[in-house]
Design a protein around this motif. Structure first.
Motif, PDB file in Angstrom:
ATOM      1  N   LEU A  76      17.439 -11.024  84.970  1.00 46.72           N
ATOM      2  CA  LEU A  76      18.645 -11.821  84.802  1.00 46.72           C
ATOM      3  C   LEU A  76      19.836 -10.873  84.724  1.00 46.72           C
ATOM      4  N   THR A  77      20.897 -11.198  85.453  1.00 50.82           N
ATOM      5  CA  THR A  77      22.084 -10.346  85.486  1.00 50.82           C
ATOM      6  C   THR A  77      23.327 -11.182  85.224  1.00 50.82           C
ATOM      7  N   ASP A  78      24.245 -10.612  84.473  1.00 50.02           N
ATOM      8  CA  ASP A  78      25.527 -11.244  84.145  1.00 50.02           C
ATOM      9  C   ASP A  78      26.616 -10.550  84.961  1.00 50.02           C
ATOM     10  N   PRO A  79      26.958 -11.065  86.143  1.00 50.62           N
ATOM     11  CA  PRO A  79      27.887 -10.337  87.024  1.00 50.62           C
ATOM     12  C   PRO A  79      29.297 -10.191  86.469  1.00 50.62           C
ATOM     13  N   THR A  80      29.766 -11.151  85.679  1.00 54.52           N
ATOM     14  CA  THR A  80      31.164 -11.143  85.247  1.00 54.52           C
ATOM     15  C   THR A  80      31.357 -10.836  83.767  1.00 54.52           C
ATOM     16  N   GLY A  81      30.286 -10.848  82.989  1.00 49.74           N
ATOM     17  CA  GLY A  81      30.410 -10.666  81.555  1.00 49.74           C
ATOM     18  C   GLY A  81      30.577 -11.963  80.791  1.00 49.74           C
ATOM     19  N   ASP A  82      30.522 -13.101  81.464  1.00 47.79           N
ATOM     20  CA  ASP A  82      30.727 -14.392  80.819  1.00 47.79           C
ATOM     21  C   ASP A  82      29.524 -15.326  80.912  1.00 47.79           C
ATOM     22  N   ALA A  83      28.386 -14.854  81.408  1.00 50.62           N
ATOM     23  CA  ALA A  83      27.186 -15.691  81.459  1.00 50.62           C
ATOM     24  C   ALA A  83      26.537 -15.737  80.085  1.00 50.62           C
ATOM     25  N   CYS A  84      25.748 -16.771  79.856  1.00 53.80           N
ATOM     26  CA  CYS A  84      24.906 -16.850  78.652  1.00 53.80           C
ATOM     27  C   CYS A  84      23.672 -17.649  79.027  1.00 53.80           C
ATOM     28  N   ALA A  85      22.549 -16.961  79.177  1.00 51.03           N
ATOM     29  CA  ALA A  85      21.306 -17.580  79.640  1.00 51.03           C
ATOM     30  C   ALA A  85      20.480 -18.032  78.447  1.00 51.03           C
ATOM     31  N   HIS A  86      20.397 -19.347  78.248  1.00 46.44           N
ATOM     32  CA  HIS A  86      19.574 -19.927  77.187  1.00 46.44           C
ATOM     33  C   HIS A  86      18.206 -20.237  77.791  1.00 46.44           C
ATOM     34  N   VAL A  87      17.165 -19.588  77.279  1.00 44.87           N
ATOM     35  CA  VAL A  87      15.863 -19.559  77.944  1.00 44.87           C
ATOM     36  C   VAL A  87      14.778 -20.189  77.071  1.00 44.87           C
ATOM     37  N   LEU A  88      13.961 -21.033  77.704  1.00 46.88           N
ATOM     38  CA  LEU A  88      12.745 -21.560  77.101  1.00 46.88           C
ATOM     39  C   LEU A  88      11.564 -21.198  77.988  1.00 46.88           C
ATOM     40  N   LEU A  89      10.426 -20.881  77.367  1.00 53.20           N
ATOM     41  CA  LEU A  89       9.219 -20.488  78.090  1.00 53.20           C
ATOM     42  C   LEU A  89       8.049 -21.354  77.641  1.00 53.20           C
ATOM     43  N   TYR A  90       7.209 -21.745  78.609  1.00 56.34           N
ATOM     44  CA  TYR A  90       6.006 -22.546  78.346  1.00 56.34           C
ATOM     45  C   TYR A  90       4.856 -21.967  79.168  1.00 56.34           C
ATOM     46  N   CYS A  91       3.634 -21.981  78.630  1.00 53.32           N
ATOM     47  CA  CYS A  91       2.478 -21.676  79.471  1.00 53.32           C
ATOM     48  C   CYS A  91       2.427 -22.727  80.574  1.00 53.32           C
ATOM     49  N   ALA A  92       2.304 -22.270  81.802  1.00 53.43           N
ATOM     50  CA  ALA A  92       2.483 -23.175  82.941  1.00 53.43           C
ATOM     51  C   ALA A  92       1.489 -24.331  82.942  1.00 53.43           C
ATOM     52  N   ASP A  93       0.241 -24.075  82.551  1.00 49.76           N
ATOM     53  CA  ASP A  93      -0.762 -25.138  82.586  1.00 49.76           C
ATOM     54  C   ASP A  93      -1.066 -25.710  81.210  1.00 49.76           C
ATOM     55  N   ARG A  94      -0.384 -25.202  80.169  1.00 48.57           N
ATOM     56  CA  ARG A  94      -0.596 -25.669  78.806  1.00 48.57           C
ATOM     57  C   ARG A  94       0.752 -25.690  78.089  1.00 48.57           C
ATOM     58  N   PRO A  95       1.625 -26.634  78.423  1.00 48.98           N
ATOM     59  CA  PRO A  95       2.996 -26.575  77.894  1.00 48.98           C
ATOM     60  C   PRO A  95       3.092 -26.738  76.392  1.00 48.98           C
ATOM     61  N   TRP A  96       2.003 -27.152  75.746  1.00 47.40           N
ATOM     62  CA  TRP A  96       2.034 -27.226  74.286  1.00 47.40           C
ATOM     63  C   TRP A  96       2.058 -25.831  73.664  1.00 47.40           C
ATOM     64  N   GLU A  97       1.676 -24.803  74.450  1.00 49.72           N
ATOM     65  CA  GLU A  97       1.883 -23.428  73.982  1.00 49.72           C
ATOM     66  C   GLU A  97       3.196 -22.941  74.573  1.00 49.72           C
ATOM     67  N   ARG A  98       4.155 -22.693  73.720  1.00 49.45           N
ATOM     68  CA  ARG A  98       5.520 -22.429  74.174  1.00 49.45           C
ATOM     69  C   ARG A  98       6.173 -21.346  73.321  1.00 49.45           C
ATOM     70  N   LEU A  99       7.328 -20.931  73.758  1.00 53.58           N
ATOM     71  CA  LEU A  99       8.081 -19.930  73.012  1.00 53.58           C
ATOM     72  C   LEU A  99       8.323 -20.396  71.582  1.00 53.58           C
ATOM     73  N   ASN A 100       8.024 -19.512  70.631  1.00 54.47           N
ATOM     74  CA  ASN A 100       8.287 -19.768  69.226  1.00 54.47           C
ATOM     75  C   ASN A 100       9.243 -18.682  68.741  1.00 54.47           C
TER      76      ASN A 100
END
Length: 284
Positions: A76-100
């Motif tokens: 992930l790259t912030d070209p201008t200095g004004d981006a803010c990437a809010h990210v969530l992650l899930y196991c692709a085949d088991r979405p009940w296991e997710r970012l904590n």
């Protein structure tokens, strides 16, 4: 007085709309993924263009999502200095296991994301690792913006408004992956930093500046949701958010012998938990 003449829209008919759509063939857009990804003009250093699997510029106030194979690296790259990437992650085949986020900062004894940090699930397993970082301005504590807060601050927070809230955009990304609002846990954000002061207050530290990047490695097959919206603690009165560049490419997951595997006792245990789980499933 004679009535003004009206020129019919070129897309008023199905044939006209078809011709207009076909005229766009071969052109590029700043708001859509580049397809095929290998046609992205500037792959990361050392990455073969044929290994690119995702190349997209996400406009400020927009969102994106993708399913990535185990071992894929996402820069992930912030070209201008004004981006803010809010990210969530899930196991692709088991979405009940997710970012904590609580375990991500608690288990590793570190509330500040950066190179070498592991993004953990509540099962004690590694979802992704931060393998490179030249920003250092990230946040695993605050989460993303909400409809209520954006409406109070900017006048609106709906997805189609001029000031969409991060949670509202993440809902849309989730729906496109079979997930619902109840699946949205607290997110981490990259490129706009937060620190905790001596008295326990949160201090917004802002951006590291234009061109900063962070690279995540998928340690399991992941569903990735991203909303690119202003950080909730950004003090600027206007809704300011620059573009975000997302590039993903084939690589390899972290393995025994990699310095990251043995960087800390807690991290090694999380990698062992992940390896045991994947081995039992015949994946690793």
């Amino acid at each position: 007085m004679a009535a003004a003449s009206v020129t019919p829209s070129a897309t008023a008919s199905a044939q006209g709309a078809r011709d207009h759509a076909r005229a766009q063939d071969g052109t590029t857009s700043d708001t859509m993924p580049v397809v095929p990804a290998r046609s992205w003009p500037t792959p990361p250093a050392g990455v073969d263009a044929d290994d690119l699997v995702w190349a997209e510029t996400v406009a400020g106030g927009n969102y994106t999502h993708r399913v990535l194979a185990r071992g894929t690296e996402l820069r992930l790259t912030d070209p201008t200095g004004d981006a803010c990437a809010h990210v969530l992650l899930y196991c692709a085949d088991r979405p009940w296991e997710r970012l904590n986020t609580a375990d991500t900062v608690k288990v590793l004894w570190n509330a500040y994301l950066g190179q070498g940090h592991l993004l953990l699930s509540d099962q004690g397993r590694v979802l992704a690792s931060v393998v490179r970082d030249d920003s250092g301005h990230h946040d695993a504590l605050t989460g993303t913006s909400t409809l209520v807060r954006n409406t109070a601050r900017y006048g609106d927070g709906a997805p189609q408004s001029a000031s969409p809230a991060g949670r509202e955009l993440l809902k849309l990304a989730a729906l496109k992956n079979g997930l619902g609002p109840r699946d949205l846990a607290p997110s981490v954000s990259f490129f706009q930093g937060v620190r905790i002061t001596a008295d326990g207050a949160t201090e917004f530290t802002g951006s590291a500046g234009a061109g900063a990047s962070v690279t995540l490695r998928a340690e399991q097959a992941l569903t990735v949701l991203i909303a690119n919206v202003p950080h909730p603690l950004d003090p600027r009165p206007a809704y300011v958010c620059g573009p975000l560049e997302a590039l993903a490419y084939r690589a390899r997951p972290t393995a025994p012998g990699d310095p990251l595997w043995d960087a800390t006792p807690e991290g090694r245990r999380a990698f062992l938990n992940t390896a045991e789980h994947l081995t039992a499933r015949g994946i690793a």
